[in-house]
Scaffold this active site. Structure first.
Site, PDB file in Angstrom:
ATOM      1  N   GLU A 174       0.826  -1.230   0.000  1.00 50.84           N
ATOM      2  CA  GLU A 174       0.000   0.000   0.000  1.00 50.84           C
ATOM      3  C   GLU A 174       0.853   1.269   0.000  1.00 50.84           C
ATOM      4  O   GLU A 174       0.630   2.176   0.826  1.00 50.84           O
ATOM      5  CB  GLU A 174      -0.968  -0.017   1.195  1.00 50.84           C
ATOM      6  CG  GLU A 174      -2.008  -1.121   1.083  1.00 50.84           C
ATOM      7  CD  GLU A 174      -3.147  -1.038   2.088  1.00 50.84           C
ATOM      8  OE1 GLU A 174      -3.068  -0.244   3.048  1.00 50.84           O
ATOM      9  OE2 GLU A 174      -4.141  -1.775   1.907  1.00 50.84           O
ATOM     10  N   GLU A 293      -5.553  -8.215  -0.452  1.00 51.90           N
ATOM     11  CA  GLU A 293      -6.262  -7.879   0.794  1.00 51.90           C
ATOM     12  C   GLU A 293      -7.712  -7.603   0.439  1.00 51.90           C
ATOM     13  O   GLU A 293      -7.992  -6.687  -0.348  1.00 51.90           O
ATOM     14  CB  GLU A 293      -5.659  -6.644   1.478  1.00 51.90           C
ATOM     15  CG  GLU A 293      -4.381  -6.930   2.215  1.00 51.90           C
ATOM     16  CD  GLU A 293      -3.896  -5.744   3.040  1.00 51.90           C
ATOM     17  OE1 GLU A 293      -4.747  -5.041   3.629  1.00 51.90           O
ATOM     18  OE2 GLU A 293      -2.677  -5.527   3.065  1.00 51.90           O
TER      19      GLU A 293
HETATM   20  O1  AHR Z   1      -5.190  -5.884   6.868  1.00 54.23           O
HETATM   21  C1  AHR Z   1      -5.063  -4.777   7.693  1.00 54.23           C
HETATM   22  C2  AHR Z   1      -4.335  -3.621   7.039  1.00 54.23           C
HETATM   23  O2  AHR Z   1      -5.120  -3.110   6.005  1.00 54.23           O
HETATM   24  C3  AHR Z   1      -3.024  -3.950   6.371  1.00 54.23           C
HETATM   25  O3  AHR Z   1      -1.954  -3.909   7.255  1.00 54.23           O
HETATM   26  C4  AHR Z   1      -2.890  -2.841   5.370  1.00 54.23           C
HETATM   27  O4  AHR Z   1      -2.154  -3.237   4.255  1.00 54.23           O
HETATM   28  C5  AHR Z   1      -4.316  -2.450   5.047  1.00 54.23           C
HETATM   29  O5  AHR Z   1      -4.526  -1.103   5.100  1.00 54.23           O
END
Ligand code: AHR
Length: 502
Positions: A174, A293
């Site tokens: 990210e 994610e």
């Molecule tokens: O999954 C939780 C968090 O969400 C992770 O650390 C991050 O990559 C995202 O913002």
């Protein structure tokens, strides 16, 4: 009774092969995912390495093919060297992404051991926040080089004679997000990712690399970020990542259930952007998507704000999922299956305790959250070829979406097992939906089972004291006639798995 919904599938009209890695998950050094989740040395069910065997059993029940590690936001401040070698010599660090203390009891080698026990493989992320090319090349040498060099010999000295041969690597996490340690512009990140990828591949040509895409569809920089990053990394990477979480913040279930429609358009836009860059480069290579994610995440936001900083493994991001969350997770899985031609990896975030399908008590029980079930069903039965779903469904409008089909559905053909499985969500909150499936070209078949996840209370949850309040049954009424037509009633607000033997 409501209007009917229908789906036609034909065995020759195919979207693409399911890459089993779309059923991946994620373990970050965050909250109780590692400590109290997969690892708890003094738990009655801990094995000789301190891994919880009760958690391992629940993980195995999901047949998880790949697990991303060690973050997440965590990786952008992480020194991987802190997590290898004798445990009693490892440093305790201030962990700035989540404001905790990281004791480094678990690191790369232990995680790879855990993966073997869980019948899965590791997907590693390198730190492109505070670090860069040098750290990444050392890490991959330590992890994947057989022997005869400083870092590979150090691994051997640490007790790991054979290289880990980790195949899949994420170039940071990210990096488009201002919350990220070492947040970068697309140009800054694209150049760093490209040069890091180059030396990683020089160290081990067998690896596959994932560049960071946008952290959410709502990012101001989306989709320009993807366009710039891929422009700078096209020759060096194989995948672009995509992340998305949803939540029912305004207590509007109809709108919440429709949110996977934004996932559809997010996926389609990233594919278009990747193809645009390919065209610009006159390239032969398709860049595929790693949806590394995704989940529902909102229940724990408020309690997280109240936690004191600098604890080891505090209960962060511990969303307790309800029935409607399971439906949204089911819709999100269907969204990814509908683009199985390009979504080749995905990680439900995360696996244990932290926004996870599995919950534990420290020193106590481990149990399945509601979202465990759609994830398990797709992972177990959703392997094979995704067929083009020709769906007709009555529709509704919600606060943010128009023409939301009540039926969300997809079919997967497993040629080897001679089965077709239909996954279907009825988004109707107050009424059953009659559903007809036309399997035309498949010839004679029979229903193996019609699994249903339903509950009168959208807010029903599974807790330590009521671990099975929300769980599926096999009492769905799908029935087949002589012409390959299946009739089923999809209960109100339900997740359905119709398994058909060919
Ligand atoms: O999954 C939780 C968090 O969400 C992770 O650390 C991050 O990559 C995202 O913002």
């Amino acid at each position: 009774m409501a209007d009917k919904a229908s789906m036609i599938v034909d065995k020759d009209f195919q979207i693409g092969e399911v890459d089993k890695r779309i059923y991946g998950s994620f373990i970050e050094h965050l909250g109780r995912a590692v400590y109290g989740g997969i690892y708890e040395a003094d738990h009655p069910q801990a094995d000789e390495q301190g891994f919880r065997s009760d958690v391992l059993e629940l993980v195995k029940g999901l047949d998880v093919p790949i697990v991303r590690y060690p973050g997440g936001n965590f990786v952008s401040g992480y020194n991987w060297e802190d997590g290898v070698g004798p445990v009693d010599k490892r440093p305790r660090r201030l962990e700035l992404a989540w404001r905790t203390i990281e004791p480094n009891w678990i690191g790369l080698n232990e995680f790879v051991d855990w993966c073997k026990k869980a019948n899965t493989e590791a997907m590693m992320a390198v730190n492109l926040g505070t670090r860069g090319i040098d750290e990444a090349r050392n890490l991959i040498e330590y992890s994947n080089h057989p022997s005869g060099s400083y870092w590979s010999d150090l691994r051997i000295q640490h007790g790991y004679k054979n290289p880990h041969n980790i195949k899949t690597w994420c170039l940071g996490n990210e990096m488009d997000g201002p919350w990220q340690i070492g947040h970068k512009t697309a140009v800054e990140y694209g150049r760093l990712a490209s040069e890091t990828a180059k030396v990683m591949r020089w160290t081990d040509p067998a690896i596959e690399l994932v560049a960071c895409g946008s952290s959410a569809i709502g990012m101001q920089t989306f989709p320009e970020w993807e366009s710039t990053v891929l422009d700078l990394t096209y020759n060096e990477v194989d995948y672009i990542s995509i992340h998305q979480y949803y939540g029912n913040r305004s207590n509007d279930p109809a709108n919440f259930l429709a949110q996977s429609m934004s996932m559809d358009s997010f996926i389609n836009t990233v594919i278009s952007t990747a193809d645009y860059v390919q065209a610009k480069k006159r390239g032969k290579k398709k860049i595929n998507l790693s949806f590394d994610e995704w989940n529902v995440w909102y229940h724990s936001n408020e309690s997280d704000r109240k936690l004191d900083p600098w604890q080891i493994a505090p209960p962060q991001l511990e969303d307790v999922y309800n029935h409607e969350d399971a439906l949204v997770v089911g819709c999100m899985l269907i969204s990814m299956l509908k683009r199985a031609d390009r979504v080749k990896m995905a990680c439900i975030a995360q696996l244990v305790n932290v926004i996870a399908p599995i919950m534990t008590e420290n020193g106590g029980a481990a149990w399945k959250q509601t979202i465990y079930y759609p994830y398990m069903h797709t992972s177990l039965f959703g392997r094979g070829t995704v067929l083009v779903p020709l769906v007709k469904s009555p529709k509704y409008d919600s606060k943010d979406f128009t023409d939301v089909p009540y039926l969300e559905a997809v079919a997967v053909h497993n040629e080897e097992k001679e089965e077709v499985t239909v996954f279907a969500v009825n988004r109707k909150l107050d009424e059953a939906l009659p559903f007809e499936i036309d399997l035309r070209s498949f010839g004679s078949c029979r229903i193996i089972e019609h699994i249903v996840l339903e509950n009168d209370d959208l807010r029903a949850t599974n807790t330590v004291d009521a671990q099975d309040r929300v769980k599926p049954h096999s009492g769905g009424n799908a029935a087949i006639d002589g012409n390959g037509k299946i009739e089923a009633t999809l209960g109100k607000a339900s997740w359905n798995v119709i398994r058909i033997k060919l």
